[in-house]
Write a protein that holds these residues in place. Structure first.
Motif, PDB file in Angstrom:
ATOM      1  N   LEU A   9      30.304  35.519  46.059  1.00 28.82           N
ATOM      2  CA  LEU A   9      30.959  36.171  44.917  1.00 28.82           C
ATOM      3  C   LEU A   9      30.932  37.686  45.068  1.00 28.82           C
ATOM      4  O   LEU A   9      31.947  38.360  44.858  1.00 28.82           O
ATOM      5  CB  LEU A   9      30.248  35.749  43.627  1.00 28.82           C
ATOM      6  CG  LEU A   9      30.918  36.148  42.304  1.00 28.82           C
ATOM      7  CD1 LEU A   9      32.261  35.461  42.154  1.00 28.82           C
ATOM      8  CD2 LEU A   9      30.019  35.789  41.133  1.00 28.82           C
ATOM      9  N   GLU A  10      29.770  38.231  45.463  1.00 31.38           N
ATOM     10  CA  GLU A  10      29.656  39.684  45.608  1.00 31.38           C
ATOM     11  C   GLU A  10      30.511  40.198  46.764  1.00 31.38           C
ATOM     12  O   GLU A  10      31.047  41.306  46.705  1.00 31.38           O
ATOM     13  CB  GLU A  10      28.188  40.073  45.812  1.00 31.38           C
ATOM     14  CG  GLU A  10      27.354  39.887  44.532  1.00 31.38           C
ATOM     15  CD  GLU A  10      25.895  40.238  44.739  1.00 31.38           C
ATOM     16  OE1 GLU A  10      25.461  40.278  45.910  1.00 31.38           O
ATOM     17  OE2 GLU A  10      25.187  40.455  43.735  1.00 31.38           O
ATOM     18  N   THR A  39      34.248  40.833  45.721  1.00 39.06           N
ATOM     19  CA  THR A  39      34.565  41.773  44.635  1.00 39.06           C
ATOM     20  C   THR A  39      35.380  42.955  45.147  1.00 39.06           C
ATOM     21  O   THR A  39      35.355  43.292  46.336  1.00 39.06           O
ATOM     22  CB  THR A  39      33.282  42.308  43.981  1.00 39.06           C
ATOM     23  OG1 THR A  39      32.486  42.964  44.977  1.00 39.06           O
ATOM     24  CG2 THR A  39      32.484  41.187  43.342  1.00 39.06           C
ATOM     25  N   SER A  40      36.089  43.573  44.221  1.00 39.25           N
ATOM     26  CA  SER A  40      36.794  44.824  44.504  1.00 39.25           C
ATOM     27  C   SER A  40      36.454  45.816  43.400  1.00 39.25           C
ATOM     28  O   SER A  40      36.208  45.420  42.257  1.00 39.25           O
ATOM     29  CB  SER A  40      38.306  44.601  44.584  1.00 39.25           C
ATOM     30  OG  SER A  40      38.793  44.080  43.359  1.00 39.25           O
ATOM     31  N   ASP A  41      36.457  47.101  43.738  1.00 37.46           N
ATOM     32  CA  ASP A  41      36.076  48.145  42.779  1.00 37.46           C
ATOM     33  C   ASP A  41      37.105  49.269  42.826  1.00 37.46           C
ATOM     34  O   ASP A  41      37.206  49.991  43.814  1.00 37.46           O
ATOM     35  CB  ASP A  41      34.674  48.668  43.129  1.00 37.46           C
ATOM     36  CG  ASP A  41      34.166  49.678  42.112  1.00 37.46           C
ATOM     37  OD1 ASP A  41      34.944  50.079  41.226  1.00 37.46           O
ATOM     38  OD2 ASP A  41      32.984  50.066  42.196  1.00 37.46           O
ATOM     39  N   ASP A  94      43.458  47.226  36.191  1.00 37.89           N
ATOM     40  CA  ASP A  94      42.462  46.133  36.252  1.00 37.89           C
ATOM     41  C   ASP A  94      42.001  45.747  34.849  1.00 37.89           C
ATOM     42  O   ASP A  94      41.879  44.556  34.526  1.00 37.89           O
ATOM     43  CB  ASP A  94      41.255  46.560  37.090  1.00 37.89           C
ATOM     44  CG  ASP A  94      41.522  46.464  38.590  1.00 37.89           C
ATOM     45  OD1 ASP A  94      42.565  45.883  38.956  1.00 37.89           O
ATOM     46  OD2 ASP A  94      40.701  46.970  39.374  1.00 37.89           O
ATOM     47  N   THR A 141      32.934  45.592  31.860  1.00 42.29           N
ATOM     48  CA  THR A 141      33.642  45.976  33.090  1.00 42.29           C
ATOM     49  C   THR A 141      33.510  47.467  33.351  1.00 42.29           C
ATOM     50  O   THR A 141      33.381  47.893  34.506  1.00 42.29           O
ATOM     51  CB  THR A 141      35.137  45.592  32.994  1.00 42.29           C
ATOM     52  OG1 THR A 141      35.253  44.215  32.656  1.00 42.29           O
ATOM     53  CG2 THR A 141      35.853  45.850  34.304  1.00 42.29           C
ATOM     54  N   ARG A 172      33.078  46.112  39.165  1.00 38.33           N
ATOM     55  CA  ARG A 172      33.481  45.158  40.210  1.00 38.33           C
ATOM     56  C   ARG A 172      34.251  43.993  39.586  1.00 38.33           C
ATOM     57  O   ARG A 172      33.836  43.434  38.572  1.00 38.33           O
ATOM     58  CB  ARG A 172      32.254  44.642  40.956  1.00 38.33           C
ATOM     59  CG  ARG A 172      31.516  45.705  41.756  1.00 38.33           C
ATOM     60  CD  ARG A 172      30.272  45.142  42.402  1.00 38.33           C
ATOM     61  NE  ARG A 172      29.305  44.711  41.408  1.00 38.33           N
ATOM     62  CZ  ARG A 172      28.179  44.074  41.707  1.00 38.33           C
ATOM     63  NH1 ARG A 172      27.894  43.781  42.969  1.00 38.33           N
ATOM     64  NH2 ARG A 172      27.335  43.717  40.756  1.00 38.33           N
ATOM     65  N   THR A 173      35.368  43.632  40.190  1.00 38.42           N
ATOM     66  CA  THR A 173      36.200  42.543  39.661  1.00 38.42           C
ATOM     67  C   THR A 173      36.441  41.492  40.733  1.00 38.42           C
ATOM     68  O   THR A 173      36.380  41.775  41.937  1.00 38.42           O
ATOM     69  CB  THR A 173      37.576  43.077  39.178  1.00 38.42           C
ATOM     70  OG1 THR A 173      38.235  43.743  40.266  1.00 38.42           O
ATOM     71  CG2 THR A 173      37.408  44.060  38.040  1.00 38.42           C
ATOM     72  N   VAL A 174      36.709  40.258  40.291  1.00 40.74           N
ATOM     73  CA  VAL A 174      37.041  39.152  41.194  1.00 40.74           C
ATOM     74  C   VAL A 174      38.288  38.450  40.658  1.00 40.74           C
ATOM     75  O   VAL A 174      38.712  38.683  39.525  1.00 40.74           O
ATOM     76  CB  VAL A 174      35.881  38.131  41.301  1.00 40.74           C
ATOM     77  CG1 VAL A 174      34.681  38.744  41.996  1.00 40.74           C
ATOM     78  CG2 VAL A 174      35.480  37.607  39.933  1.00 40.74           C
ATOM     79  N   THR A 205      37.537  31.983  42.413  1.00 37.00           N
ATOM     80  CA  THR A 205      36.150  32.287  42.785  1.00 37.00           C
ATOM     81  C   THR A 205      35.284  31.033  42.799  1.00 37.00           C
ATOM     82  O   THR A 205      34.341  30.935  43.598  1.00 37.00           O
ATOM     83  CB  THR A 205      35.551  33.314  41.811  1.00 37.00           C
ATOM     84  OG1 THR A 205      35.813  32.899  40.465  1.00 37.00           O
ATOM     85  CG2 THR A 205      36.157  34.675  42.014  1.00 37.00           C
TER      86      THR A 205
END
Length: 470
Positions: A137-138, A141-143, A154, A396, A401-403, A409
């Motif tokens: 999961l980590e 992620t995108s930031d 986002d 957030t 960090r978003t998924v 996921t």
């Protein structure tokens, strides 16, 4: 033997019976909210059957609200409800997902226990699976927090995703914009007390809007100014009625009407002195949590001070926070009191109701989202939906960090666990496989609730991930 040490009427479950009871209770709770999961999840109609005969009705698909309303006597089911409550308190959304995932894990555990696998082995396997799932999961992620435009985009997508499964789904773009604008005003702060939600019946959801400033659903006293600029606000919680003898059944005997008049005059004089102490603070706006009677109201009107009475506890605390003041109950030391400040206070109309607007508050993040709708049930559910979106956006902003959503996921984590299973010896591997299967159930349930072929969609998802399209 235990019956000798427990109260009469108490029953004791041990071994297989106790285990079965726990499985059945917790899985039943998960199945109760399962049908509300996802954008096509169904609402539940809840009717109160309390001892006060108040058979109020609410319509919601919010997992926490549903689970709080259910009366449970099964210990494992109560644990599941508590998990959902913690999720609601800490994050604000995802309560249904948590309950459903726990239910699916227990469903898998029931089958493993039936295969004579010890619960400790199952727990150890699940801990290994959890670590693998977390790593996957980590890594996915995108930031975009360093790019304001992309980060705002986002936040809009996250808000619309949250609102997709709520009552506000048909106006989700409009409400997502309101929520994002309100949260970005906090400038990284996480205090939702600065964002007020006011419900006003009438109009349609599309008429809801974000008001710059704080709105108080009260009225200004008679004969007092209805607009004040550069306001200095004294926020108080004190009794503003003429002093009375508070002892029940007490009487005062007098021998003439003049004595009655003297008593009334003494009461007025005492109240006048209290009003003078308040005025000596240098305020031009006085807001009290309790009632302000006619006599002190007339004194404030003579001095050109705006007086607002009966502001409730929630309104008083929030008002003190956004204006930078403090709530006081005694007025003997003006030099120790911090007055609240704002640029303008005025009466405005919302629909057919008058409310008081505080503009340019000391805390610039203060704002009010005014919800319009056709009925109280509608507005209550709209408020719960918007509150969930605000909580998620604040979370957030703290951790940007978003998924991907939509089951992406869950399948990603399940496949990471499956890869780890191949390298894990012993019965722990069976528990890890069950963990991955429980994860894959979430997108399957979302698809089923929407009326789609879940088997087809989930297998397509798995194939896409196997091809590296994650």
């Amino acid at each position: 033997m235990e019956q000798a040490f427990v109260n009469e009427g108490t029953s004791i479950d041990k071994g297989e019976n106790a285990r079965l009871s726990s499985f059945v209770g917790a899985i039943a709770i998960a199945d109760l909210v399962k049908s509300t999961l996802g954008p096509k999840g169904m609402d539940k109609i809840l009717q109160s059957i309390g001892p006060d005969k108040n058979q109020s009705i609410s319509v919601t698909n919010d997992g926490a609200t549903i689970l709080k309303s259910v009366h449970i006597d099964n210990a494992a089911a109560k644990v599941l409800v508590d998990i959902a409550k913690v999720q609601d308190d800490e994050v604000g959304d995802g309560t249904t997902s948590v309950a459903v995932l726990c239910g699916e894990l227990l469903r898998e555990a029931e089958q493993l226990v039936a295969q004579r696998i010890h619960p400790q082995t199952i727990a150890a396997g699940w801990r290994l699976a959890r670590e693998e799932a977390r790593k996957a999961l980590e890594a996915a992620t995108s930031d975009n927090s360093q790019d304001p435009e992309k980060f705002r985009d986002d936040l809009m997508k996250i808000a619309m995703t949250t609102l997709s499964s709520k009552l506000l789904t048909h106006e989700k773009k409009h409400f997502a914009k309101l929520a994002v604008d309100a949260v970005l005003r906090l400038q990284g702060g996480g205090d939702l007390q600065h964002i007020q939600i006011m419900k006003k019946s009438g109009g349609s959801l599309r008429n809801s809007y974000l008001e710059d400033g704080f709105l108080l659903d009260k009225t200004i006293g008679i004969g007092q100014p209805h607009r004040i600029e550069n306001a200095k606000i004294l926020v108080a919680n004190t009794s503003m009625d003429t002093d009375k003898i508070k002892i029940y059944g007490s009487r005062v005997q007098v021998d003439s009407m003049n004595k009655v008049a003297e008593i009334e005059q003494a009461e007025k004089e005492k109240m006048r002195q209290k009003c003078e102490k308040i005025i000596n603070h240098g305020c031009n706006v006085f807001i009290n949590r309790q009632l302000i009677y006619n006599f002190p109201e007339s004194i404030f009107a003579e001095r050109g001070i705006m007086a607002i009475e009966h502001a409730d506890f929630d309104g008083i605390d929030r008002l003190a926070a956004v204006t930078g003041g403090e709530v006081v109950s005694t007025f003997d030391h003006p030099e120790l009191v911090t007055l609240g400040k704002c640029d303008v206070i005025e009466e405005v109309m919302i629909g057919e109701d008058k409310v008081i607007r505080f503009g340019g508050c000391k805390v610039g993040a203060a704002c009010t989202i005014v919800l319009r709708g056709s009925s109280t049930h509608f507005l209550d559910e709209a408020e719960r939906s918007l509150h969930d979106a605000l909580c998620i956006l604040v979370a957030t902003v703290k951790d940007p960090r978003t998924v991907c959503g939509g089951g992406c996921t869950e399948i990603l984590m399940a496949q990471a666990v499956d890869r780890a299973v191949e390298e894990t010896p012993g019965k722990k591997a069976l528990a890890m496989t069950a963990f991955a299967k429980a994860l894959r159930q979430l997108p399957s349930i979302v698809a089923d609730n929407g009326g789609y072929d879940s088997a087809e969609l989930v297998t397509q998802l798995r194939a896409a991930h196997a091809q590296g399209k994650s």
